[in-house]
Design a protein around this motif. Structure first.
Motif, PDB file in Angstrom:
ATOM      1  N   ALA A  90       0.766  -1.065   0.007  1.00 47.98           N
ATOM      2  CA  ALA A  90      -0.021  -0.135  -0.246  1.00 47.98           C
ATOM      3  C   ALA A  90       0.754   1.169   0.050  1.00 47.98           C
ATOM      4  CB  ALA A  90      -0.964   0.245   1.206  1.00 47.98           C
ATOM      5  N   ARG A  91       1.881   1.391   0.895  1.00 42.97           N
ATOM      6  CA  ARG A  91       2.823   2.366   0.707  1.00 42.97           C
ATOM      7  C   ARG A  91       3.471   2.548  -0.568  1.00 42.97           C
ATOM      8  NH1 ARG A  91       8.172   3.353   0.994  1.00 42.97           N
ATOM      9  NH2 ARG A  91       9.106   5.093   2.593  1.00 42.97           N
ATOM     10  N   PHE A  97       1.896   7.103  -6.853  1.00 49.31           N
ATOM     11  CA  PHE A  97       0.908   7.936  -7.271  1.00 49.31           C
ATOM     12  C   PHE A  97       0.771   9.156  -6.431  1.00 49.31           C
ATOM     13  CE2 PHE A  97      -0.384   3.785  -9.151  1.00 49.31           C
ATOM     14  CZ  PHE A  97      -0.314   4.022 -10.329  1.00 49.31           C
ATOM     15  N   LYS A  98       1.689   9.486  -5.738  1.00 46.36           N
ATOM     16  CA  LYS A  98       1.877  10.606  -4.784  1.00 46.36           C
ATOM     17  C   LYS A  98       0.390  10.817  -4.051  1.00 46.36           C
ATOM     18  CE  LYS A  98       5.456  12.980  -7.468  1.00 46.36           C
ATOM     19  NZ  LYS A  98       5.966  11.793  -8.315  1.00 46.36           N
ATOM     20  N   LEU A  99       0.140   9.815  -3.732  1.00 42.30           N
ATOM     21  CA  LEU A  99      -1.173  10.029  -2.688  1.00 42.30           C
ATOM     22  C   LEU A  99      -0.900  10.171  -1.103  1.00 42.30           C
ATOM     23  CD1 LEU A  99      -3.202   6.791  -4.191  1.00 42.30           C
ATOM     24  CD2 LEU A  99      -3.335   9.320  -4.625  1.00 42.30           C
ATOM     25  N   PRO A 100      -1.464  11.144  -0.647  1.00 40.93           N
ATOM     26  CA  PRO A 100      -1.092  11.189   0.677  1.00 40.93           C
ATOM     27  C   PRO A 100      -1.534   9.980   1.616  1.00 40.93           C
ATOM     28  CG  PRO A 100      -2.909  12.700   0.231  1.00 40.93           C
ATOM     29  CD  PRO A 100      -2.267  11.979  -1.152  1.00 40.93           C
ATOM     30  N   PHE A 101      -1.096   9.716   2.644  1.00 42.55           N
ATOM     31  CA  PHE A 101      -1.526   8.795   3.595  1.00 42.55           C
ATOM     32  C   PHE A 101      -1.058   8.708   5.016  1.00 42.55           C
ATOM     33  CE2 PHE A 101       2.574   7.263   2.031  1.00 42.55           C
ATOM     34  CZ  PHE A 101       3.096   6.657   3.145  1.00 42.55           C
ATOM     35  N   SER A 135       4.818   9.391   5.809  1.00 44.48           N
ATOM     36  CA  SER A 135       3.554   9.327   6.457  1.00 44.48           C
ATOM     37  C   SER A 135       3.109  10.836   6.621  1.00 44.48           C
ATOM     38  CB  SER A 135       3.413   8.435   7.568  1.00 44.48           C
ATOM     39  OG  SER A 135       2.204   8.744   8.130  1.00 44.48           O
ATOM     40  N   GLY A 136       1.770  11.293   6.406  1.00 39.61           N
ATOM     41  CA  GLY A 136       1.482  12.442   6.782  1.00 39.61           C
ATOM     42  C   GLY A 136       1.491  12.841   8.437  1.00 39.61           C
ATOM     43  N   ARG A 137       0.865  11.585   8.932  1.00 41.12           N
ATOM     44  CA  ARG A 137       1.344  11.608  10.542  1.00 41.12           C
ATOM     45  C   ARG A 137       1.147   9.999  10.938  1.00 41.12           C
ATOM     46  NH1 ARG A 137      -3.661  15.318  13.105  1.00 41.12           N
ATOM     47  NH2 ARG A 137      -2.752  17.213  12.252  1.00 41.12           N
ATOM     48  N   TYR A 334      -2.994  17.326   6.204  1.00 42.52           N
ATOM     49  CA  TYR A 334      -2.446  18.146   5.169  1.00 42.52           C
ATOM     50  C   TYR A 334      -3.179  19.303   5.053  1.00 42.52           C
ATOM     51  CZ  TYR A 334       0.066  14.240   3.522  1.00 42.52           C
ATOM     52  OH  TYR A 334       1.124  13.062   3.668  1.00 42.52           O
ATOM     53  N   PRO A 335      -2.591  20.585   4.435  1.00 40.96           N
ATOM     54  CA  PRO A 335      -3.238  21.828   4.344  1.00 40.96           C
ATOM     55  C   PRO A 335      -4.593  21.689   3.273  1.00 40.96           C
ATOM     56  CG  PRO A 335      -0.896  22.158   4.093  1.00 40.96           C
ATOM     57  CD  PRO A 335      -1.064  20.848   4.258  1.00 40.96           C
TER      58      PRO A 335
END
Length: 361
Positions: A90-91, A97-101, A135-137, A334-335
């Motif tokens: 998943a990572r 695809f530069k998806l935030p997670f 990871s975003g968080r 994310y903002p």
């Protein structure tokens, strides 16, 4: 706004552990709030067992299937709960695809591996830093673990509390230990080397040591400590009765990040004795519900003096609803402009995939 959440995890039912319990109860509470989950777990793929731990399944070669599932689902948020093969797949999709997670740090994986294999802790933590860096968080259960990880170079760490089912785990349940000599000192969890169980079993103390659970060290410890009672895995009301019918709950682990069994025991009114390690050091001091000490025998003796009514009162402060709400807040790291791009990126995935296939054809 009701969210569509994709959860990728290598820990899931029928496994019985704190990670699975946390994820399952969080999902249940989030669904009550109107949110939707799509779960990717090891059961969906061909697996092999960890060599000395058959309950742990490794989903080898699952990337293509994980990518297909993620492309078919249109999530508002992606959470990767574990660092195993499902989590790695998943990572990789998110990075590709530069998806935030977001991710969560449930287990002291480097210590877990080092207890079984000749792998230095530094190598394990290097891998964990690499895994969680994008990871975003990174969600963690306790302030002590957060400080430890920050000191080791981890970034973007946020708290994610835990809860306890105070209806299932409650005082006054029917005794289950029969006429065993008192005090009854109980442990619940995996019977495995990383749980540091011999620190408990080797103590010279009056009463009876009861261990509830199964694991790779079960037969070895049964033979080595014949005076201890090994009750095997217990569930539901029977598990609650083992907690309730104990005079003290003993948690010798030095590698857990929280220890849900601690709050389950407290909910039945049973005080907890533990080392001052991650989890206990954040839950027990000042609670009036247990004792910690570098000498586990001293911690047990102190815990046995505690009023069980105070223990139950402290456990009632933990809530799965609060756990779920904190999890949902952490999904938005994310903002606002970056978050609005997520839908656009997801909708573009099938087109990008088709273009990529044409280019490589």
């Amino acid at each position: 706004m009701n969210l569509r959440i994709l959860l990728a995890t290598d820990a899931w039912e029928p496994q019985v552990n704190g990670v699975v319990t946390t994820l399952r109860r969080t999902i249940e509470e989030c669904e009550k709030l109107g949110h939707e989950f799509h779960i990717i777990d090891y059961n969906q793929f061909k697996t092999v067992s960890w060599p000395d731990y058959p309950e742990v399944k490794l989903a080898l070669g699952c990337y293509e299937e994980v990518r297909g599932i993620m492309l078919d689902y249109e999530p508002d948020a992606i959470h990767i709960a574990t660092e195993g093969f499902v989590g790695l797949a998943a990572r990789r999709v998110c990075q590709e695809f530069k998806l935030p997670f977001t991710t969560s740090y449930h287990t002291k994986f480097p210590e877990y591996v080092s207890a079984r294999l000749p792998v230095p802790l530094s190598v394990g933590y290097a891998f964990m830093r690499w895994f969680h860096k994008p990871s975003g968080r990174v969600m963690v259960a306790t302030p002590t673990l957060q400080k430890d990880l920050e000191a080791r170079g981890f970034v973007n760490i946020s708290p994610w509390t835990r809860g306890v089912d105070t209806e299932m785990f409650r005082p006054g349940l029917e005794p289950i230990n029969g006429d065993l000599p008192r005090p009854i000192m109980t442990y619940v969890g995996r019977i495995a080397i990383e749980k540091n169980l011999e620190a408990f079993l080797k103590l010279d103390m009056p009463g009876t040591k009861v261990l509830v659970g199964k694991g790779p060290q079960l037969e070895e410890l049964k033979e080595k400590y014949p005076d201890a009672v090994f009750a095997g895995p217990q569930f539901g009301d029977d598990l609650a009765r083992y907690y309730c019918d104990s005079d003290v709950f003993v948690f010798p682990s030095l590698t857990d990040t929280f220890g849900l069994v601690i709050t389950e025991a407290m909910a039945t009114g049973t005080p907890v004795a533990a080392f001052p390690a991650h989890g206990p050091i954040d839950i027990i001091p000042g609670s009036g519900a247990g004792a910690i000490n570098d000498d586990l025998k001293v911690a047990i003796e102190e815990a046995l003096k505690i009023d069980r009514k105070n223990v139950r009162a402290y456990a009632e402060k933990f809530s799965w609803r609060a756990c779920a709400e904190e999890f949902l807040r952490n999904l938005e790291p994310y903002p606002e402009p970056a978050k609005t791009k997520l839908w656009t990126k997801l909708r573009q995935l099938p087109r990008k995939m088709r273009r990529k296939k044409k280019e490589t054809a």
